[in-house]
Motif scaffolding. Structure first.
Motif, PDB file in Angstrom:
ATOM      1  N   SER A 176       0.842  -1.198   0.000  1.00 42.73           N
ATOM      2  CA  SER A 176       0.000   0.000   0.000  1.00 42.73           C
ATOM      3  C   SER A 176       0.880   1.251   0.000  1.00 42.73           C
ATOM      4  O   SER A 176       2.078   1.198   0.341  1.00 42.73           O
ATOM      5  CB  SER A 176      -0.905   0.010   1.234  1.00 42.73           C
ATOM      6  OG  SER A 176      -0.114   0.174   2.410  1.00 42.73           O
ATOM      7  N   GLU A 192       0.698   3.603   2.063  1.00 45.11           N
ATOM      8  CA  GLU A 192       1.079   3.863   3.453  1.00 45.11           C
ATOM      9  C   GLU A 192       2.291   3.022   3.863  1.00 45.11           C
ATOM     10  O   GLU A 192       3.196   3.528   4.539  1.00 45.11           O
ATOM     11  CB  GLU A 192      -0.093   3.566   4.383  1.00 45.11           C
ATOM     12  CG  GLU A 192      -1.293   4.483   4.229  1.00 45.11           C
ATOM     13  CD  GLU A 192      -2.188   4.108   3.059  1.00 45.11           C
ATOM     14  OE1 GLU A 192      -3.077   4.898   2.729  1.00 45.11           O
ATOM     15  OE2 GLU A 192      -1.978   3.003   2.476  1.00 45.11           O
ATOM     16  N   GLU A 193       2.336   1.770   3.444  1.00 43.86           N
ATOM     17  CA  GLU A 193       3.457   0.906   3.805  1.00 43.86           C
ATOM     18  C   GLU A 193       4.745   1.384   3.144  1.00 43.86           C
ATOM     19  O   GLU A 193       5.807   1.419   3.773  1.00 43.86           O
ATOM     20  CB  GLU A 193       3.158  -0.545   3.407  1.00 43.86           C
ATOM     21  CG  GLU A 193       4.193  -1.554   3.887  1.00 43.86           C
ATOM     22  CD  GLU A 193       3.844  -2.978   3.535  1.00 43.86           C
ATOM     23  OE1 GLU A 193       4.723  -3.849   3.671  1.00 43.86           O
ATOM     24  OE2 GLU A 193       2.690  -3.225   3.119  1.00 43.86           O
ATOM     25  N   TRP A 196       6.604  -1.126  -6.422  1.00 48.47           N
ATOM     26  CA  TRP A 196       6.341   0.150  -7.071  1.00 48.47           C
ATOM     27  C   TRP A 196       7.439   0.441  -8.089  1.00 48.47           C
ATOM     28  O   TRP A 196       8.407  -0.299  -8.220  1.00 48.47           O
ATOM     29  CB  TRP A 196       6.272   1.276  -6.028  1.00 48.47           C
ATOM     30  CG  TRP A 196       5.008   1.265  -5.225  1.00 48.47           C
ATOM     31  CD1 TRP A 196       4.481   0.226  -4.520  1.00 48.47           C
ATOM     32  CD2 TRP A 196       4.119   2.362  -5.053  1.00 48.47           C
ATOM     33  NE1 TRP A 196       3.316   0.598  -3.922  1.00 48.47           N
ATOM     34  CE2 TRP A 196       3.065   1.914  -4.224  1.00 48.47           C
ATOM     35  CE3 TRP A 196       4.111   3.683  -5.501  1.00 48.47           C
ATOM     36  CZ2 TRP A 196       2.007   2.736  -3.849  1.00 48.47           C
ATOM     37  CZ3 TRP A 196       3.062   4.509  -5.121  1.00 48.47           C
ATOM     38  CH2 TRP A 196       2.012   4.028  -4.303  1.00 48.47           C
TER      39      TRP A 196
END
Length: 327
Positions: free
Chosen positions: A265, A267-268, A307
């Motif tokens: 995520s 956030e992670e 990512w």
């Protein structure tokens, strides 16, 4: 459900297995000599066979060394420590040296794992049905190490005719707690129980486990096989060893992406960037913008989290991270 006592019988007197040998006949003869209670297989018995004798009977023995054979049995290397290699092999199993064995075989030869252990188990089950009229389960085993613990245990690498997991999800324990993910790998527990009776040096490659007929499926239903217990690539928390994960993330090769798992995520990833660089990333056009950090470090962090680095803004020393890759 009330269960009777579980018994394990590993008969003696099994001769050296050679290519083409009839494993079912060898086991039935050994059981007759051993006197397994009534001297025969019963419906609901679980027959356990070591992978080594399956490989020997199927001719999966080669002249040479582990080092010679390892590349051909390896899909990818998970971790290395000195001469030891933990690899994901062609069966999907993650094992030391791909399960190649140089023990209990003639000097100068090695034993590879069976080509298709679940298929071998299905064939044995059908043979027992044809010859004895009994409905049994069959488990093919091999020895494996375990993460976080010393020593080895036997696990199931092939199975037919029995449940491999015993799910308790949705049930309630004695204290009223809901059981959510409790699912004992009973086929591995059977493999380990059989190994206690078989031993490593006792020339007892077969065992019969009696007392868990509730796990054995109806004739003609072979079940999912032991292959169902293998986690798909990318779903294991430990797709690489600790050192190897660092190297692979820094290298950033596309073929190494899958073992890192599903994209994290936002956030992670943000938390990881902040922990490593001391810089809090900024939400930016659906992704993240990281100011004042080494682009190589950011690229490695992004890769490990699924990512992608879109570009580096050299004027302001910022790196842009895109939405997660498709894996």
């Amino acid at each position: 459900m009330t269960r009777s006592a579980i018994t394990v019988t590993a008969p003696e007197g099994v001769p050296e297995v050679r290519k083409g040998d009839d494993l079912a006949a060898l086991l039935l003869a050994a059981l007759e000599s051993e006197g397994l209670q009534d001297g025969a297989l019963r419906d609901g018995d679980i027959v356990v066979v070591t992978s080594k004798v399956v490989s020997k009977a199927e001719g999966n023995v080669r002249e040479g060394t582990r080092e010679d054979a390892l590349p051909g049995e390896t899909v990818r290397v998970v971790a290395r420590r000195g001469p030891t290699q933990i690899v994901r092999g062609r069966l999907g199993l993650t094992m030391a040296a791909a399960g190649i064995d140089a023990s209990n075989v003639e000097a100068g030869y090695i034993v590879l794992l069976p080509l298709d252990p679940d298929a071998s188990a299905r064939a044995l089950r059908a043979t027992f049905r044809d010859r004895t009229g009994t409905n049994v389960g069959v488990v093919i085993t091999d020895t494996a190490g375990r993460a976080w613990r010393d020593g080895q245990t036997d696990i199931a690498i092939g199975a037919a005719g029995l449940d491999v997991l015993e799910s308790f999800a949705g049930q309630i324990d004695a204290y009223g707690n809901d059981l959510v993910v409790t699912a004992p790998a009973v086929v591995d527990e059977i493999a380990s129980a059989a190994e206690i009776s078989q031993g490593k040096l006792g020339a007892r490659p077969f065992a019969v486990v009696r007392g868990r007929a509730d796990l054995v499926r109806e004739p003609g239903d072979d079940g999912p096989g032991a292959g169902a217990l293998i986690r798909p690539e990318g779903s294991d928390f430990f797709g690489f060893g600790a050192r190897e994960a660092v190297v692979r993330a820094l290298k950033g090769a596309a073929e190494d992406q899958t073992p890192f798992g599903a994209p994290a995520s936002i956030e992670e990833l943000s938390a990881a960037v902040a922990e490593v660089t001391g810089t809090a990333p900024i939400a930016h056009e659906g992704g993240l913008l990281v100011d004042g950090a080494d682009p190589a470090v950011i690229a490695a962090l992004a890769f490990a989290h699924g990512w992608r680095c879109d570009h580096e803004d050299t004027n302001r020393g910022a790196t842009s991270l895109s939405l997660p890759m498709t894996t």
